[in-house]
Motif scaffolding. Structure first.
Motif, PDB file in Angstrom:
ATOM      1  N   GLY A   1       0.956  -0.990  -0.318  1.00 43.82           N
ATOM      2  CA  GLY A   1      -0.351   0.003   0.242  1.00 43.82           C
ATOM      3  C   GLY A   1       0.505   1.077   0.206  1.00 43.82           C
ATOM      4  N   VAL A   2       2.033   1.339   1.288  1.00 46.55           N
ATOM      5  CA  VAL A   2       2.842   2.138   0.826  1.00 46.55           C
ATOM      6  C   VAL A   2       3.137   2.816  -1.007  1.00 46.55           C
ATOM      7  N   GLU A   3       3.798   1.725  -0.980  1.00 52.41           N
ATOM      8  CA  GLU A   3       4.059   2.100  -3.065  1.00 52.41           C
ATOM      9  C   GLU A   3       2.823   2.590  -4.440  1.00 52.41           C
ATOM     10  N   VAL A   4       1.939   2.263  -3.304  1.00 45.93           N
ATOM     11  CA  VAL A   4       0.861   2.514  -4.402  1.00 45.93           C
ATOM     12  C   VAL A   4       0.581   3.884  -3.708  1.00 45.93           C
ATOM     13  N   LEU A   5       0.548   4.536  -2.581  1.00 45.64           N
ATOM     14  CA  LEU A   5       0.467   6.004  -1.987  1.00 45.64           C
ATOM     15  C   LEU A   5       1.077   6.509  -2.533  1.00 45.64           C
TER      16      LEU A   5
ATOM     17  N   PHE B   1      -0.658   1.175   5.922  1.00 39.15           N
ATOM     18  CA  PHE B   1      -1.316   0.999   4.068  1.00 39.15           C
ATOM     19  C   PHE B   1      -1.197  -0.455   3.781  1.00 39.15           C
ATOM     20  N   LYS B   2      -2.539  -1.111   3.919  1.00 40.35           N
ATOM     21  CA  LYS B   2      -2.451  -2.053   3.482  1.00 40.35           C
ATOM     22  C   LYS B   2      -3.104  -2.206   1.588  1.00 40.35           C
ATOM     23  N   LEU B   3      -2.583  -2.740   0.587  1.00 36.96           N
ATOM     24  CA  LEU B   3      -2.452  -3.019  -0.214  1.00 36.96           C
ATOM     25  C   LEU B   3      -4.199  -4.160  -0.658  1.00 36.96           C
TER      26      LEU B   3
ATOM     27  N   VAL C   1     -10.165  -0.259  -9.758  1.00 39.37           N
ATOM     28  CA  VAL C   1      -8.688   0.677  -9.178  1.00 39.37           C
ATOM     29  C   VAL C   1      -8.165   0.115  -8.222  1.00 39.37           C
ATOM     30  N   TRP C   2      -7.224   0.295  -8.179  1.00 37.63           N
ATOM     31  CA  TRP C   2      -6.356  -0.024  -6.364  1.00 37.63           C
ATOM     32  C   TRP C   2      -6.837   0.291  -5.045  1.00 37.63           C
ATOM     33  N   VAL C   3      -6.994  -0.601  -4.582  1.00 40.84           N
ATOM     34  CA  VAL C   3      -7.827  -0.029  -3.341  1.00 40.84           C
ATOM     35  C   VAL C   3      -6.844   0.060  -2.441  1.00 40.84           C
ATOM     36  N   VAL C   4      -6.732   0.282  -1.164  1.00 39.19           N
ATOM     37  CA  VAL C   4      -5.972   0.713  -0.258  1.00 39.19           C
ATOM     38  C   VAL C   4      -6.241   1.121   1.103  1.00 39.19           C
ATOM     39  N   GLU C   5      -6.558  -0.028   2.530  1.00 41.11           N
ATOM     40  CA  GLU C   5      -6.735   0.245   3.395  1.00 41.11           C
ATOM     41  C   GLU C   5      -5.439   1.155   4.865  1.00 41.11           C
ATOM     42  N   ALA C   6      -6.543   2.128   5.199  1.00 49.18           N
ATOM     43  CA  ALA C   6      -5.088   2.836   5.986  1.00 49.18           C
ATOM     44  C   ALA C   6      -5.712   2.745   7.229  1.00 49.18           C
TER      45      ALA C   6
ATOM     46  N   LYS D   1      -1.317   3.676  13.401  1.00 47.11           N
ATOM     47  CA  LYS D   1      -0.738   2.320  13.297  1.00 47.11           C
ATOM     48  C   LYS D   1      -0.553   2.756  15.383  1.00 47.11           C
ATOM     49  N   ALA D   2      -0.925   1.421  16.008  1.00 48.98           N
ATOM     50  CA  ALA D   2      -1.107   1.142  17.620  1.00 48.98           C
ATOM     51  C   ALA D   2       0.402   2.197  18.200  1.00 48.98           C
ATOM     52  N   ASP D   3       1.338   2.723  17.902  1.00 49.49           N
ATOM     53  CA  ASP D   3       2.055   3.812  18.405  1.00 49.49           C
ATOM     54  C   ASP D   3       1.454   5.317  18.284  1.00 49.49           C
ATOM     55  N   LYS D   4       0.770   5.858  17.315  1.00 57.00           N
ATOM     56  CA  LYS D   4       0.656   6.775  16.573  1.00 57.00           C
ATOM     57  C   LYS D   4      -1.584   7.885  17.254  1.00 57.00           C
ATOM     58  N   ARG D   5      -1.493   8.167  16.829  1.00 57.82           N
ATOM     59  CA  ARG D   5      -2.731   9.443  16.772  1.00 57.82           C
ATOM     60  C   ARG D   5      -3.641   9.866  15.689  1.00 57.82           C
ATOM     61  N   HIS D   6      -4.738   9.664  15.489  1.00 57.66           N
ATOM     62  CA  HIS D   6      -5.142  10.568  14.516  1.00 57.66           C
ATOM     63  C   HIS D   6      -7.182  10.108  14.081  1.00 57.66           C
ATOM     64  N   SER D   7      -7.626  11.100  14.556  1.00 58.83           N
ATOM     65  CA  SER D   7      -8.950  11.364  14.232  1.00 58.83           C
ATOM     66  C   SER D   7      -9.507  10.587  13.660  1.00 58.83           C
ATOM     67  N   PHE D   8      -9.088  10.266  12.037  1.00 54.40           N
ATOM     68  CA  PHE D   8      -9.493   9.061  11.447  1.00 54.40           C
ATOM     69  C   PHE D   8      -8.815   7.960  11.287  1.00 54.40           C
ATOM     70  N   ALA D   9      -9.773   7.120  12.358  1.00 50.52           N
ATOM     71  CA  ALA D   9      -8.834   5.165  12.538  1.00 50.52           C
ATOM     72  C   ALA D   9      -8.215   4.468  11.261  1.00 50.52           C
ATOM     73  N   LYS D  10      -9.543   5.223  10.601  1.00 47.70           N
ATOM     74  CA  LYS D  10      -9.191   4.231   8.660  1.00 47.70           C
ATOM     75  C   LYS D  10      -9.878   4.588   8.596  1.00 47.70           C
ATOM     76  N   ARG D  11      -8.991   4.639   6.907  1.00 43.51           N
ATOM     77  CA  ARG D  11      -9.254   5.233   5.493  1.00 43.51           C
ATOM     78  C   ARG D  11      -9.180   3.974   4.365  1.00 43.51           C
ATOM     79  N   VAL D  12     -10.139   4.061   3.390  1.00 40.94           N
ATOM     80  CA  VAL D  12     -10.322   3.004   2.759  1.00 40.94           C
ATOM     81  C   VAL D  12     -10.528   3.625   1.350  1.00 40.94           C
ATOM     82  N   MET D  13      -8.530   3.864   0.780  1.00 37.72           N
ATOM     83  CA  MET D  13      -8.737   4.800  -0.657  1.00 37.72           C
ATOM     84  C   MET D  13      -8.719   4.112  -1.750  1.00 37.72           C
ATOM     85  N   TYR D  14      -8.801   4.716  -2.835  1.00 33.16           N
ATOM     86  CA  TYR D  14      -9.851   4.474  -4.145  1.00 33.16           C
ATOM     87  C   TYR D  14      -8.564   4.928  -5.580  1.00 33.16           C
TER      88      TYR D  14
END
Length: 453
Positions: free
Chosen positions: A162-166, A297-299, A342-347, A350-363
């Protein structure tokens, strides 16, 4: 929900870490580029039922009279069908979860689906450099930093993760610079249209074929400058962002009342954009911007989906903002959807990070690496926001580009549009190719000089 076999994704996930970064995946076969794959990694062939045609090189010549924001090369097309509340079940597997939620939430919301045109071209130099450098780009040992890539090329045309897609998205070719008069738009709670007009000037040093490595751009991915024109209470504000290849972005803000340039470390991640009623976070700008360090980032795979595409009716300057911005959603008559792979990536945070968006599914579009849709979830797994992009081919840069995008907040039941150019006087996508925008514009001292004129 059928995903394509992982063999089509370029092989097994590379997991060998070297001293300076991930090793190149041995399964990357550059000879496929231009053969069964397009020059930047999409499948050349159409799909089994013919609803997605084969790629034939894209739109390389402008139709007579067409310029950016004026005209539609596919104006003669008629919708094949519409997806709405009455037939959603029939098409559910072809629409992102966020689109299905919008159809269910708002009466009258629909997707008009048109014939598919694979209009995204690839400049000859980008095709050549992508093939010559396939397998040479590197991700750092931390799993997200870009440590090696050349300019004017897709770094990972056959992505392994997934990182490579990003990174393909972040470094996709849209010419070296562009500028436009844009607007951020939203309906206030009373129904009135609120508008922030800005000059947007964007510089992409990695689209320069002279770039041989990240050192040649001083680690810069992109430089973005926004000059606020209205409302009068904010006129003269300026925002400068440097998106970086190996660390969180740098940002500076000029406030005319203080006549000072201030460093703005908080202008990043999930901090709200000024004037957005907290409906819009900084890293939602241009669909996604900033560092990749807070997510895994999971492909997931590649899928055939109905997505916004060839958005010429939307960007046409005959449109007026008041007509585009309905009370609950963007005017459906100007939105065009097509079926594409489309390539589908699930973001996931991380366990040691924070963000208001816990998950993003990106196309991500396979033909351009553009980000066309994002579903955003909160920490409880509830769908919270839905982002929808736009994309259209510009023969002037021999590639696809995008400005306009929309973010729907399903909790607040409000939405916001940004990057809208329809009422702006300038939409200049070749500013970098023709020298109207140069690197010297994007530094804090220039921000101060311009503010004090």
């Amino acid at each position: 929900m059928r995903f394509f076999p992982r063999s089509l994704l370029g092989g097994a996930l590379c997991a060998l870490f070297g001293a300076t970064g991930l090793q190149a995946a041995p399964s990357v076969d550059a000879s496929r580029l231009g053969r069964d794959l397009t020059p930047i990694g999409a499948e050349k062939a159409g799909n089994a039922d013919g609803s997605i045609p084969a790629w034939d090189g894209g739109l390389t010549r402008a139709p007579a009279g067409w310029t950016p924001g004026h005209g539609d090369p596919f104006a003669a097309d008629k919708p094949l069908y519409s997806i709405d509340a009455g037939n959603l079940a029939q098409y559910q597997a072809q629409v992102p979860e966020g689109q299905a939620a919008l159809i269910k939430a708002y009466p009258g919301y629909r997707l008009d689906v048109y014939p598919t045109h694979r209009s995204c071209a690839v400049p000859a130099e980008v095709a050549e450099r992508t093939r010559a450098n396939a397998g040479q780009s590197r991700i750092g040992a931390d799993g997200w930093r870009l440590e090696q890539a050349v300019g004017a090329a897709v770094p990972f045309p056959m992505p392994q993760n997934g990182v490579e897609v990003l990174w393909n998205f972040k470094l996709r070719y849209m010419a070296k610079a562009r500028r436009a008069q844009i607007a951020l738009l939203m309906r206030e709670k009373g129904g009135d249209l609120f508008e922030v007009k800005q000059w947007a000037t964007e510089y992409y040093p990695y689209n320069d074929p002279a770039v041989k490595s990240p050192a040649d751009t001083d680690g810069i991915e992109a430089k973005l400058l926004y000059d606020v024109l209205s409302p009068s209470s904010r006129a003269g504000e300026m925002y400068l962002l440097h998106s970086l290849l190996d660390r969180p972005q740098d940002a500076w803000i000029y406030f005319p009342g203080q006549r000072r340039v201030r460093r703005a470390p908080s202008f990043a991640y999930d901090n709200p954009v000024a004037g957005s009623d907290s409906l819009y976070f900084v890293d939602q700008i241009n669909m996604f911007t900033g560092a990749l360090d807070r997510y895994d980032f999971k492909l997931i795979g590649k899928k055939e989906m109905v997505v916004p595409y060839n958005s010429y009716k939307l960007v046409d300057k005959a449109n007026k903002y008041e007509d585009l911005m309905g009370p609950d959603y963007l005017n459906r008559d100007v939105q065009r959807y097509e079926k594409h792979r489309v390539w589908v990536v699930e973001a996931s945070v991380k366990a040691d990070k924070r963000h208001s968006f816990a998950k993003r599914v990106m196309y991500f579009d396979e033909d351009s690496w553009g980000l066309l849709h994002v579903d955003i979830f909160d920490a409880k797994g509830n769908l919270w926001r839905v982002q929808e992009g736009s994309q259209w081919a510009d023969p002037g840069i021999q590639a696809c580009t995008s400005f306009e995008y929309v973010s729907y907040d399903l909790v607040a039941r409000r939405y916001l549009a940004d990057g809208f150019t329809q009422e702006g006087e300038v939409l200049d996508l070749t500013a970098g190719l023709e020298g109207r925008v140069t690197d010297s514009l994007f530094n804090p001292s220039e921000l101060r000089r311009r503010g004090e004129r």
